[in-house]
Design a protein around this motif. Structure first.
Motif, PDB file in Angstrom:
ATOM      1  N   GLU A 135      85.165  50.304  50.402  1.00  8.01           N
ATOM      2  CA  GLU A 135      85.172  49.073  50.509  1.00  8.01           C
ATOM      3  C   GLU A 135      85.328  47.674  49.634  1.00  8.01           C
ATOM      4  O   GLU A 135      85.342  47.706  48.603  1.00  8.01           O
ATOM      5  CB  GLU A 135      84.362  48.645  51.186  1.00  8.01           C
ATOM      6  CG  GLU A 135      83.432  50.214  52.550  1.00  8.01           C
ATOM      7  CD  GLU A 135      82.068  49.903  53.548  1.00  8.01           C
ATOM      8  OE1 GLU A 135      81.616  49.081  52.579  1.00  8.01           O
ATOM      9  OE2 GLU A 135      82.050  50.515  54.027  1.00  8.01           O
ATOM     10  N   ASN A 136      85.664  46.015  50.309  1.00 14.68           N
ATOM     11  CA  ASN A 136      86.062  45.613  49.525  1.00 14.68           C
ATOM     12  C   ASN A 136      84.132  44.620  49.139  1.00 14.68           C
ATOM     13  O   ASN A 136      84.244  44.423  50.261  1.00 14.68           O
ATOM     14  CB  ASN A 136      87.152  44.719  50.519  1.00 14.68           C
ATOM     15  CG  ASN A 136      88.065  44.747  50.358  1.00 14.68           C
ATOM     16  OD1 ASN A 136      88.635  45.281  49.265  1.00 14.68           O
ATOM     17  ND2 ASN A 136      88.622  44.540  51.786  1.00 14.68           N
ATOM     18  N   GLN A 137      84.726  44.483  48.060  1.00 19.07           N
ATOM     19  CA  GLN A 137      83.243  43.664  47.554  1.00 19.07           C
ATOM     20  C   GLN A 137      83.468  42.604  46.695  1.00 19.07           C
ATOM     21  O   GLN A 137      84.217  43.204  45.650  1.00 19.07           O
ATOM     22  CB  GLN A 137      82.186  45.052  47.329  1.00 19.07           C
ATOM     23  CG  GLN A 137      82.418  45.731  46.184  1.00 19.07           C
ATOM     24  CD  GLN A 137      80.807  46.843  46.085  1.00 19.07           C
ATOM     25  OE1 GLN A 137      80.528  46.789  45.756  1.00 19.07           O
ATOM     26  NE2 GLN A 137      81.868  48.029  45.697  1.00 19.07           N
ATOM     27  N   CYS A 138      82.734  41.700  46.345  1.00 23.86           N
ATOM     28  CA  CYS A 138      82.742  41.456  45.144  1.00 23.86           C
ATOM     29  C   CYS A 138      82.138  42.137  43.640  1.00 23.86           C
ATOM     30  O   CYS A 138      81.324  42.279  43.518  1.00 23.86           O
ATOM     31  CB  CYS A 138      81.337  40.218  45.303  1.00 23.86           C
ATOM     32  SG  CYS A 138      81.727  38.749  44.130  1.00 23.86           S
ATOM     33  N   LYS A 139      83.746  41.480  42.867  1.00 24.30           N
ATOM     34  CA  LYS A 139      83.335  41.824  41.442  1.00 24.30           C
ATOM     35  C   LYS A 139      82.432  41.184  40.746  1.00 24.30           C
ATOM     36  O   LYS A 139      81.370  42.620  40.540  1.00 24.30           O
ATOM     37  CB  LYS A 139      84.285  41.284  40.849  1.00 24.30           C
ATOM     38  CG  LYS A 139      84.631  41.571  39.133  1.00 24.30           C
ATOM     39  CD  LYS A 139      86.529  41.463  38.867  1.00 24.30           C
ATOM     40  CE  LYS A 139      86.116  42.179  37.420  1.00 24.30           C
ATOM     41  NZ  LYS A 139      87.964  41.718  37.239  1.00 24.30           N
ATOM     42  N   TYR A 145      79.570  42.335  49.866  1.00 22.24           N
ATOM     43  CA  TYR A 145      81.025  42.936  51.220  1.00 22.24           C
ATOM     44  C   TYR A 145      81.158  41.739  51.010  1.00 22.24           C
ATOM     45  O   TYR A 145      80.591  41.000  51.620  1.00 22.24           O
ATOM     46  CB  TYR A 145      80.398  43.982  51.372  1.00 22.24           C
ATOM     47  CG  TYR A 145      80.051  45.458  50.296  1.00 22.24           C
ATOM     48  CD1 TYR A 145      80.713  46.583  50.386  1.00 22.24           C
ATOM     49  CD2 TYR A 145      78.500  45.309  50.303  1.00 22.24           C
ATOM     50  CE1 TYR A 145      80.327  47.616  49.800  1.00 22.24           C
ATOM     51  CE2 TYR A 145      78.011  46.743  49.476  1.00 22.24           C
ATOM     52  CZ  TYR A 145      78.877  47.736  49.732  1.00 22.24           C
ATOM     53  OH  TYR A 145      78.583  48.575  48.948  1.00 22.24           O
ATOM     54  N   LEU A 146      83.003  42.315  51.668  1.00 21.07           N
ATOM     55  CA  LEU A 146      83.490  40.478  52.082  1.00 21.07           C
ATOM     56  C   LEU A 146      83.606  40.961  53.548  1.00 21.07           C
ATOM     57  O   LEU A 146      83.543  40.328  54.277  1.00 21.07           O
ATOM     58  CB  LEU A 146      84.921  41.268  51.801  1.00 21.07           C
ATOM     59  CG  LEU A 146      85.966  40.350  52.440  1.00 21.07           C
ATOM     60  CD1 LEU A 146      85.791  39.101  51.861  1.00 21.07           C
ATOM     61  CD2 LEU A 146      87.398  40.732  51.868  1.00 21.07           C
ATOM     62  N   GLY A 147      82.720  42.357  53.836  1.00 16.60           N
ATOM     63  CA  GLY A 147      82.589  42.348  55.231  1.00 16.60           C
ATOM     64  C   GLY A 147      84.134  42.304  56.044  1.00 16.60           C
ATOM     65  O   GLY A 147      83.907  41.389  57.655  1.00 16.60           O
ATOM     66  N   ASP A 148      85.040  42.379  56.239  1.00 16.78           N
ATOM     67  CA  ASP A 148      86.483  42.956  56.841  1.00 16.78           C
ATOM     68  C   ASP A 148      85.515  43.714  57.362  1.00 16.78           C
ATOM     69  O   ASP A 148      87.532  43.760  58.626  1.00 16.78           O
ATOM     70  CB  ASP A 148      87.304  42.778  55.892  1.00 16.78           C
ATOM     71  CG  ASP A 148      87.986  43.085  54.893  1.00 16.78           C
ATOM     72  OD1 ASP A 148      86.222  44.497  55.244  1.00 16.78           O
ATOM     73  OD2 ASP A 148      88.660  43.668  54.152  1.00 16.78           O
TER      74      ASP A 148
END
Length: 260
Positions: A135-139, A145-148
């Protein structure tokens, strides 16, 4: 596609698509097993859903694409051969699915939650896990998490870690040809045997086999012709052209006459 119809198994793309898209309950159980969630209902779209929305007509053909009626879509892809470009492939699939879901000018909030699942026989990342979920998350803030609402899941049938349920392990063992060990794999195997006796599917498979064979032959012919033309332009000898293009002198002279 180089197997005889009688040799096909669940891990072969043709049977994988046919069996799951003709058996709603089996497809639902597979999604629940992989994602460890409960799904109320799944809704089939068309078999091997084609998405072609680019200007040059290039698109993708999804193996098993279903929705659950609750604004979530699932794409399940069987990967029986080793492919090193799966991460980029998953990115491309995600983009094409999103573009297909939303009409031009529509609001982004209309994009549905999505799961792209690759079932791999061999380890796509070489880390030994049976399941890799992305899942997309902040580095900078790993817990942010990006929450997309996009999730990519890679299943590895040859994993070694102690990270899955016994039922999931039995399923992955079945994919590796280690036999039937539970009710779920028994159901799958029963559907495979039914598929092997399905005459309409046999005819369809043979038609696809012949089409693919013709495309490969056409590709080889185009490549050989291209080599000959390029070497003629460089004023190479016919003897050298025949050696590099693996053709006879008559073939080279015929193309030479066409060019002239």
């Amino acid at each position: 596609m180089n197997k005889k119809y009688e040799e096909l198994n669940f891990v072969d793309d043709f049977f994988f698509c046919k069996i799951l898209m003709k058996n709603k309950q089996l497809c639902k159980e597979l999604l629940e097993l992989i994602l460890q969630i409960k799904i109320v209902e799944i809704i089939f779209t068309i078999e091997q859903k084609p998405i072609e929305i680019t200007s040059d007509g290039k698109g993708i053909r999804l193996d098993v694409y279903v929705e659950d009626g609750l604004k979530t879509v699932y794409d399940i892809e069987m990967q029986s051969t080793v492919r090193k470009n799966l991460p980029k492939r998953s990115r491309y699939y995600q983009g094409m699915i999103d573009l297909n879901l939303i009409e031009r000018g529509a609001d982004y909030k209309e994009l549905k939650k999505s799961f792209i699942i690759f079932i791999c026989i061999s380890d796509p990342f070489g880390k030994g896990l049976h399941v890799y979920t992305f899942e997309n998350q902040c580095k900078e803030l790993p817990g942010l998490y990006l929450g997309d609402e996009t999730t990519k899941v890679f299943i590895n049938a040859s994993g070694t870690a102690n990270d899955i349920s016994d039922e999931m392990r039995d399923f992955l063992d079945y994919l590796q040809g280690k036999g039937i060990k539970n009710e779920f794999t028994r159901q799958i195997d029963e559907e495979v045997n039914k598929a092997r006796a399905h005459e309409e599917w046999r005819v369809e498979y043979m038609s696809l086999f012949l089409r693919d064979q013709e495309m490969r032959e056409e590709g080889r012919e185009n490549h050989k012709r291209s080599v000959v033309i390029n070497m003629l332009k460089e004023h190479e000898t016919i003897e050298k052209i025949c050696r590099y293009a693996e053709c006879d002198e008559a073939y080279v002279k015929k193309i030479q006459e066409e060019i002239l």
